[in-house]
Scaffold this motif. Structure first.
Motif, short mmCIF file in Angstrom:
data_model
loop_
_atom_site.label_atom_id
_atom_site.label_comp_id
_atom_site.label_asym_id
_atom_site.label_seq_id
_atom_site.Cartn_x
_atom_site.Cartn_y
_atom_site.Cartn_z
N SER A 1 38.58 20.24 36.48
CA SER A 1 37.79 20.43 38.05
C SER A 1 38.65 20.87 39.08
N HIS A 2 39.86 20.58 39.09
CA HIS A 2 40.94 20.72 40.28
C HIS A 2 41.21 22.12 40.51
N LEU A 3 40.99 23.12 39.48
CA LEU A 3 41.67 24.57 39.59
C LEU A 3 40.93 25.28 40.55
N LYS A 4 41.77 26.11 41.11
CA LYS A 4 41.58 26.98 42.02
C LYS A 4 42.47 28.33 41.51
N ILE A 5 42.05 29.57 42.26
CA ILE A 5 42.63 30.82 41.88
C ILE A 5 43.69 31.10 43.13
N GLU A 6 44.89 31.50 42.94
CA GLU A 6 45.57 31.81 43.91
C GLU A 6 45.25 33.17 44.69
N LYS A 7 45.48 33.04 45.94
CA LYS A 7 44.90 34.32 46.82
C LYS A 7 45.26 35.68 46.30
N GLU A 8 46.66 35.82 45.92
CA GLU A 8 47.06 37.14 45.26
C GLU A 8 46.51 37.50 44.10
N ALA A 9 46.19 36.32 43.05
CA ALA A 9 45.42 36.54 41.83
C ALA A 9 44.05 37.04 42.20
#
Length: 452
Positions: free
Chosen positions: A344-352
């Protein structure tokens, strides 16, 4: 159907029953049973126990009862005899008889027994269809079909059409590239229709061999072919009161298209191995990624079948034509797989995220789904990096509109350029080679190298 060697009995029974039933078949020879069962739709059989003069042991009737139950296990059979032996009645019921009538009969008892048998026959038929439908539905029970996603004008137009056609019984042809969500859209049409409480039966014609086409769609009779161990309804019967979705209709061989056309015209199906026509009542939806109009002009697809399946056409645009919808799909699948894999903690890097939103997604929604699942699985930290997604090398759209690539492997890029040149020039080797700045021989070497 009434079978008795006494013509007076047959005529008396028919005279009594014709006030209550529209179709009554009378025969004096049980040897006609096989032919009648294969050509007539029979709900109840009334079978005499004795056919030879001087014999009243009921062995003939028992033989024919066992024979009927061996070829039609769901048939309702009522035995009839002038010799009331309790042991014979018990044995008959053990062997599958529904009830036992003594001659001479009471009219009220006779009619009540047949009426009860008819009700049981109808119930057995419904249960058989529901069991087969449940088997099919069970294979897709774990699939998740949420709401239709898309805020682009293109998808708003699609949803406007769905609002208009869902409440009708019109045949609908759904067009779109692989992975655009044609089955998802078909389920949405079913969900919004008046038949939403009925079954939704999906048939992938692309995965159906020619040898199984009639058996799967129209059903088969026991013994119709080697592995036909039981009577089985086809998908048309299973979809009764609901929706039948024939996916990949463009993959249907030309020689089978006429068989499907006949069923669509007559609204009746005949199971393989029997001559009985069974009416069906189901909403029909179709889908394909093939250029059917072009194939009709080329004689690859029947024009009359085309007219039948596309009262209304709905085309789902590919993701590259509605880039504003990409972020919605990315977030939708990210949330699903974060929950599935307890991250649940995951997020996507801006560049990705920028690369995901700029990617052309040749596999459309299905590619996004698989890409997001891989990204969630492969991520080790709190952020998902572009390397976690392992996107294939296809052009992405830069801010100034120029084509870029999301990885710089020369062999991958060369293969993509060859594919695009061939697609642009519709397989013309000379024109594709000229576009690429190659000789024909050099292009042939690359085609062999990339297995194109």
């Amino acid at each position: 159907m009434i079978i008795d060697d006494d013509e007076d009995i047959l005529l008396s029974a028919k005279f009594l029953l014709k006030k209550h039933y529209s179709d009554i078949i009378i025969r004096n020879n049980p040897k006609e049973i096989n032919n009648l069962l294969s050509t007539e739709s029979i709900d109840v059989i009334i079978l005499d126990m004795n056919y030879r003069i001087g014999y009243n042991d009921g062995k003939e009737g028992m033989y024919w009862l066992k024979h009927i139950m061996s070829i039609r296990p769901l048939m309702v059979v009522i035995l009839m005899t002038a010799y009331g032996q309790v042991e014979l009645a018990v044995e008959a019921i053990k062997n599958g008889a529904f009830d036992f009538i003594l001659k001479p009969w009471s009219n009220d008892k006779f009619l009540a027994t047949i009426h009860a048998g008819l009700q049981l026959s109808k119930t057995k038929h419904k249960v058989s269809i529901l069991e087969s439908a449940n088997e099919v539905l069970g294979k897709t029970i774990d699939q998740k079909f949420g709401p239709i996603i898309g805020k682009s004008d293109a998808m708003k137009n699609v949803m406007d059409v769905i609002d208009k056609v869902s409440v009708t019984q019109a045949n609908i042809l759904i067009l779109g590239e692989n992975g655009t969500g044609k089955q998802h859209l078909a389920r949405e049409i079913h969900r919004r229709s008046e038949l939403k409480n009925g079954p939704f039966i999906h048939v992938d014609l692309g995965a159906l061999s020619e040898s199984l086409f009639e058996s799967e769609l129209f059903g088969h009779k026991k013994g119709a072919f080697t592995d036909a161990h039981d009577d089985k309804p086809g998908r048309f019967e299973m979809a009764e009161g609901g929706t039948l979705f024939l996916d990949e209709i463009g993959n249907l061989p030309y020689n089978l298209q006429s068989k499907l056309l006949t069923v669509l015209q007559d609204k009746k199906v005949s199971r393989l191995g029997e001559g009985i026509e069974r009416p069906f009542n189901a909403r029909l939806l179709f889908a394909t990624n093939a250029p059917l109009n072009k194939w009709v002009a080329e004689g690859k697809f029947r024009q009359d079948l085309m007219f039948r399946i596309n009262t209304v056409e709905i085309e789902i645009p590919p993701l590259r034509e509605r880039p504003e919808d990409i972020s919605e799909f990315v977030n939708h699948f990210l949330n699903i797989f974060k929950t599935k894999y307890h991250k649940s903690h995951l997020k996507i890097e801006k560049e990705a995220l920028r690369i995901l939103e700029s990617h052309l997604w040749p596999g459309n929604v299905r590619e996004i789904q698989h890409t997001m699942e891989r990204g969630v699985i492969m991520s080790d930290g709190h952020d998902i990096k572009i390397t976690d997604f392992n996107l294939s090398a296809v052009p992405i759209q830069s801010e100034n509109g120029a084509a870029e690539f999301d990885n710089l492997n020369l062999q991958d890029i060369e293969k993509i350029l060859v594919e695009k040149a061939l697609e642009k020039h519709e397989g013309n080797i000379s024109k594709a080679a000229k576009e690429l700045g190659l000789t024909r021989a050099a292009l042939y070497r690359r085609l062999e190298k990339f297995n194109l």
